[in-house]
Design an enzyme around this catalytic site. Structure first.
Site, PDB file in Angstrom:
ATOM      1  N   THR A  16      46.904  22.945 -38.432  1.00 28.74           N
ATOM      2  CA  THR A  16      47.964  22.633 -37.476  1.00 28.74           C
ATOM      3  C   THR A  16      48.558  21.256 -37.740  1.00 28.74           C
ATOM      4  O   THR A  16      49.784  21.083 -37.716  1.00 28.74           O
ATOM      5  CB  THR A  16      47.439  22.719 -36.037  1.00 28.74           C
ATOM      6  OG1 THR A  16      46.979  24.056 -35.787  1.00 28.74           O
ATOM      7  CG2 THR A  16      48.520  22.379 -35.034  1.00 28.74           C
ATOM      8  N   ASN A  32      47.507  36.142 -42.029  1.00 29.67           N
ATOM      9  CA  ASN A  32      46.183  36.084 -41.411  1.00 29.67           C
ATOM     10  C   ASN A  32      45.775  37.372 -40.727  1.00 29.67           C
ATOM     11  O   ASN A  32      44.590  37.652 -40.573  1.00 29.67           O
ATOM     12  CB  ASN A  32      46.121  34.935 -40.402  1.00 29.67           C
ATOM     13  CG  ASN A  32      47.225  35.023 -39.365  1.00 29.67           C
ATOM     14  OD1 ASN A  32      48.409  34.963 -39.704  1.00 29.67           O
ATOM     15  ND2 ASN A  32      46.872  35.162 -38.105  1.00 29.67           N
ATOM     16  N   SER A  44      43.247  24.704 -44.454  1.00 29.50           N
ATOM     17  CA  SER A  44      42.244  24.452 -43.416  1.00 29.50           C
ATOM     18  C   SER A  44      40.857  24.720 -43.977  1.00 29.50           C
ATOM     19  O   SER A  44      40.627  25.738 -44.634  1.00 29.50           O
ATOM     20  CB  SER A  44      42.492  25.362 -42.203  1.00 29.50           C
ATOM     21  OG  SER A  44      41.512  25.157 -41.216  1.00 29.50           O
ATOM     22  N   GLY A  45      39.912  23.808 -43.689  1.00 29.56           N
ATOM     23  CA  GLY A  45      38.563  23.946 -44.234  1.00 29.56           C
ATOM     24  C   GLY A  45      37.741  25.045 -43.590  1.00 29.56           C
ATOM     25  O   GLY A  45      36.988  25.745 -44.260  1.00 29.56           O
ATOM     26  N   HIS A  46      37.887  25.243 -42.260  1.00 28.21           N
ATOM     27  CA  HIS A  46      36.975  26.170 -41.583  1.00 28.21           C
ATOM     28  C   HIS A  46      37.290  27.627 -41.883  1.00 28.21           C
ATOM     29  O   HIS A  46      36.525  28.518 -41.504  1.00 28.21           O
ATOM     30  CB  HIS A  46      36.967  25.911 -40.069  1.00 28.21           C
ATOM     31  CG  HIS A  46      38.153  26.454 -39.330  1.00 28.21           C
ATOM     32  ND1 HIS A  46      38.123  27.654 -38.660  1.00 28.21           N
ATOM     33  CD2 HIS A  46      39.394  25.938 -39.128  1.00 28.21           C
ATOM     34  CE1 HIS A  46      39.292  27.861 -38.083  1.00 28.21           C
ATOM     35  NE2 HIS A  46      40.081  26.837 -38.344  1.00 28.21           N
ATOM     36  N   CYS A  60      42.520  42.037 -23.263  1.00 31.56           N
ATOM     37  CA  CYS A  60      41.640  42.957 -22.544  1.00 31.56           C
ATOM     38  C   CYS A  60      42.180  43.185 -21.150  1.00 31.56           C
ATOM     39  O   CYS A  60      41.568  42.815 -20.158  1.00 31.56           O
ATOM     40  CB  CYS A  60      40.218  42.407 -22.500  1.00 31.56           C
ATOM     41  SG  CYS A  60      39.560  42.069 -24.139  1.00 31.56           S
TER      42      CYS A  60
END
Length: 763
Positions: free
Chosen positions: A78, A164, A214-216, A343
């Site tokens: 981001t 994604n 992004s690393g994660h 949901c």
């Protein structure tokens, strides 16, 4: 009470985030314990930290082929997106010509962080450019003709390397050719978050100006990322301060994050000493998972082509199953996947699949299964076994048929079941003794599920009836009647012509039998001219006290009354229909409507009158017919015509605010276990029970009553005289139990509570 047995997790939601690789976690821990110096310090500890940071940067530049381009570490994707957009647009603002119209382009399937950021900075910088989404085709490919036509006036264009949700990748070479042939100077940002470790990248050989990562998303901790900036691209610091990162991005550096990334980059560069699989091996994994999913769900539909998507992402839908149902099923098997749907009955569709032009049901029911390049063969094998086991468990709820399984191994159906399609409801009442069944307001998308249920439970329909002519969807009644009631003569709503004629309170009514119960038809015009209410009663001489359920269509909705602005509507007739309904069934009979827009399941005239002044005024004589008609017109004027893909059949008279519910959590379990007054209700579906049993998992509350949400209304009716007992509801995550608790409390269950976090946080 018994504790849950731990079952190994199969994590298949890598596109959301990944676990930290053990080697990366160890490197991060070492950095925190030993290599903790501030890279800006000039002593040896600081110099060692700086050396590790620069080693990480150099490996990243080698991996990505950045050439002379900059590589700046950030907090994540981001921040990288903000940095790229802000840098490009500030420079573009300098060259804006007065009176000329400009645009900013982004891919229609782009992560929401991009268009939301574009809108933000377009406004902050006062550019007033028109932000336009670049269409995609059914395969998710960007429309190059649109780009060629629009990019000449574009201040900036933002695309993504890999999507994604679907894993679809763009042909960056063709994309670049189209962009640069028509605008050599526009700034181009490519979101490369999902491409790292999955697609080859040689950034210096492209004219990409900005590329955030992004690393994660690839086994590094959260809070670390980086952005590539082409050597000739303009740059504006997004974070100013102490001048770290050579003055480009201030803030003390995240050394543990760098250390973890350093390990990841090293593995990506050294294939011989890496736990990352080759592209060929990842493709084999995908094919194995596809084969398993197809065997488990023969009618599965994949929402993207495998020809232009990375092997690590599968996006699919299963006809007849909502994404919520599949999520709960996979979670019960301890498999983690993700869904694009909320949901609730207010169906949320995938904007990515919508942009690709896929049918609404696929968009609303999509499941994303994603894994990382460190996936192992053992994990894939276990995932495939677990998927097959999960699908087999559906036979316990009669959602799928399995000829090898004995019928007495399935949950028998006796009473009322509520099935949902979005916010629309289908009601099925089965009589276990006679094996007869009544179907009311069948939805076409539930046709197969209903047929499976009938075959699985060996039930014979006596009638398939609509409560009115539906304007928002095609009825599924005709197809079901042709299959199950070929010889039955009936009217246009499915009411049998052979029904008996009776008199109740001076009113001539029709009736058919269902086991020991009677179904009485009452004309209820108003919402439509042909609207009827169906009263299921054990004694036709005492309807007020013996009617179990009143299937009222859209005459009375939870939080509203059915709209009366159709051509065939009449608010005058609705006024009299409401008064007659109250005369026949009284204030407490449970009403089963055709729509449930707010997850409230069922209601009663008393419960609705308490929050609906219009209904209360009509029933208590406070409003004349003329006043009711006037007020009803005002109510219908507030209609929001669509929810999801459906036409709204009633406007809310209230905002349907949910009541506060007493909550317990894991810290209360021991105390709860010692209570002799608490009654536990486990609202998971039977297949979730069956699956956990087959996996050797014991539920937390061994003495609980299983009341699936599909059978909740039956349970409420059976416990009308037991509303003061202390009921504690529990489900997998606490979300369903909260919704059910709120519904029950609204209907007078005064001592209701639920377990916050459910089994997930209590095992």
């Amino acid at each position: 009470m018994s504790q849950a047995i731990h079952l190994s997790q199969i994590y298949l939601d890598a596109n959301a985030t990944t676990p930290v690789l053990p080697q990366a976690a160890q490197a991060a821990l070492t950095a925190m314990e030993d290599l903790f110096g501030n890279p800006s310090s000039s002593h040896i500890t600081g110099l060692k930290a700086k050396n590790m940071m620069e080693q990480t940067r150099q490996r990243a530049k080698t991996l990505l082929g950045t050439g002379k381009g900059k590589l700046i570490f950030t907090s994540g994707a981001t921040e990288g997106i903000q940095t790229g957009i802000l840098s490009g647009l500030i420079k573009a603002r300098e060259n804006i010509e007065p009176g000329k119209n400009y645009s900013i382009l982004y891919g229609a399937t782009e992560h929401k962080a991009v268009p939301n950021s574009l809108e933000h900075w377009n406004s902050i910088l006062g550019l007033n450019a028109e932000i336009k989404a670049i269409p995609v085709d059914s395969l998710g490919n960007l429309d190059l003709e649109f780009i060629a036509r629009e990019v000449p006036n574009a201040l900036m264009i933002c695309t993504m390397a890999v999507n994604n949700e679907t894993g679809v990748y763009q042909d960056l070479q063709r994309l670049e050719q189209t962009i640069r042939e028509h605008n050599a100077d526009t700034f181009w940002m490519v979101d490369c978050v999902q491409a790292l470790g999955k697609r080859p990248l040689k950034l210096s050989e492209t004219s990409i100006d900005y590329a955030p990562f992004s690393g994660h998303k690839l086994y590094a901790p959260k809070g670390i990322g980086f952005i590539y900036i082409r050597d000739s691209a303009p740059f504006t610091s997004f974070i100013a301060g102490g001048g770290q990162e050579g003055g480009l991005r201030s803030g003390t550096e995240n050394l543990p994050g760098f250390a973890a990334l350093n390990v990841i980059f090293e593995m990506l560069l050294d294939h011989e000493n890496s736990c990352f699989s080759t592209a060929e091996k990842l493709e084999q994994y995908r094919q194995q998972l596809v084969s398993s999913l197809t065997a488990a769900f023969p009618e599965i539909v994949f929402n993207h082509s495998f020809e232009n998507s990375v092997a690590t992402t599968l996006n699919f839908a299963v006809p007849g199953f909502s994404s919520k149902e599949l999520m709960d099923l996979f979670d019960a098997a301890n498999i983690r996947v993700s869904s694009g749907s909320a949901c609730s009955s207010k169906v949320t569709r995938s904007f990515v699949l919508d942009a690709m032009g896929l049918p609404a049901w696929q968009s609303e029911s999509a499941i994303r299964l994603s894994f990382g390049p460190a996936m192992t063969q053992t994990e894939v094998d276990e995932a495939c076994d677990r998927i097959q086991l999960a699908a087999s468990a559906l036979t316990h709820s009669c959602l799928m048929l399995d000829d090898t399984q004995l019928s007495d191994d399935r949950t028998p159906l006796d009473g009322l079941v509520q099935l949902r399609g979005g916010a629309s409801c289908t009601w099925i009442y089965a009589d276990l003794k006679t094996k007869q069944v009544l179907i009311i307001d069948p939805l076409p998308e539930l046709e197969k599920r209903i047929n499976t249920l009938l075959e699985c439970q060996q039930l014979a329909p006596i009638a398939i009836i609509d409560t009115h002519g539906h304007a928002d969807h095609i009825s599924g009644r005709v197809a079901l009647a042709q299959k199950h009631l070929k010889q039955q003569k009936c009217d246009h709503l499915g009411w049998p012509e052979s029904s008996a004629k009776i008199q109740i309170d001076g009113i001539a009514l029709d009736m058919i039998k269902l086991g020991e119960l009677s179904l009485v038809k009452v004309a209820s015009p108003g919402h439509t001219d042909d609207s009827i209410s169906l009263l299921l009663t054990s004694d036709i001489t005492k309807l007020k006290s013996s009617t179990h359920f009143a299937f009222c269509g859209d005459t009375v909705l939870m939080g509203s009354l059915g709209r009366t602005n159709f051509e065939s509507s009449s608010s005058n007739k609705m006024f009299h229909s409401l008064k007659q309904l109250e005369q026949l069934i009284g204030p407490n009979t449970l009403l089963c409507a055709s729509h449930d827009y707010n997850n409230e399941f069922t209601t009663s005239l008393m419960a609705e009158a308490a929050r609906n002044p219009l209904l209360e005024g009509a029933l208590n004589g406070k409003l004349s017919e003329a006043e009711f008609v006037t007020e009803k017109a005002h109510l219908d004027a507030n209609l929001n015509d669509e929810v999801g893909t459906e036409i709204m059949c009633g406007a809310y008279t209230t905002d349907c605010q949910k009541m506060a519910i007493k909550e317990y959590d894991a810290s209360n379990l021991q105390q709860l276990a010692q209570s002799e007054t608490i009654k536990w209700i486990d609202i998971r579906e039977p297949h979730e029970y069956a699956l956990q049993h087959s996996l050797g998992i014991k539920t937390m509350a061994s003495d609980s009553i299983n009341v699936p949400m599909t059978r909740l209304v039956q349970f409420i009716q059976q416990h009308q005289d037991d509303k003061s007992s202390e009921w504690v509801l529990v489900c997998r995550s606490g979300s369903r139990s909260l919704v059910v608790a709120q519904a029950m409390q609204r209907l007078g269950f005064s001592n209701i509570a639920h377990l916050k976090g459910g089994y997930a946080l209590s095992s």
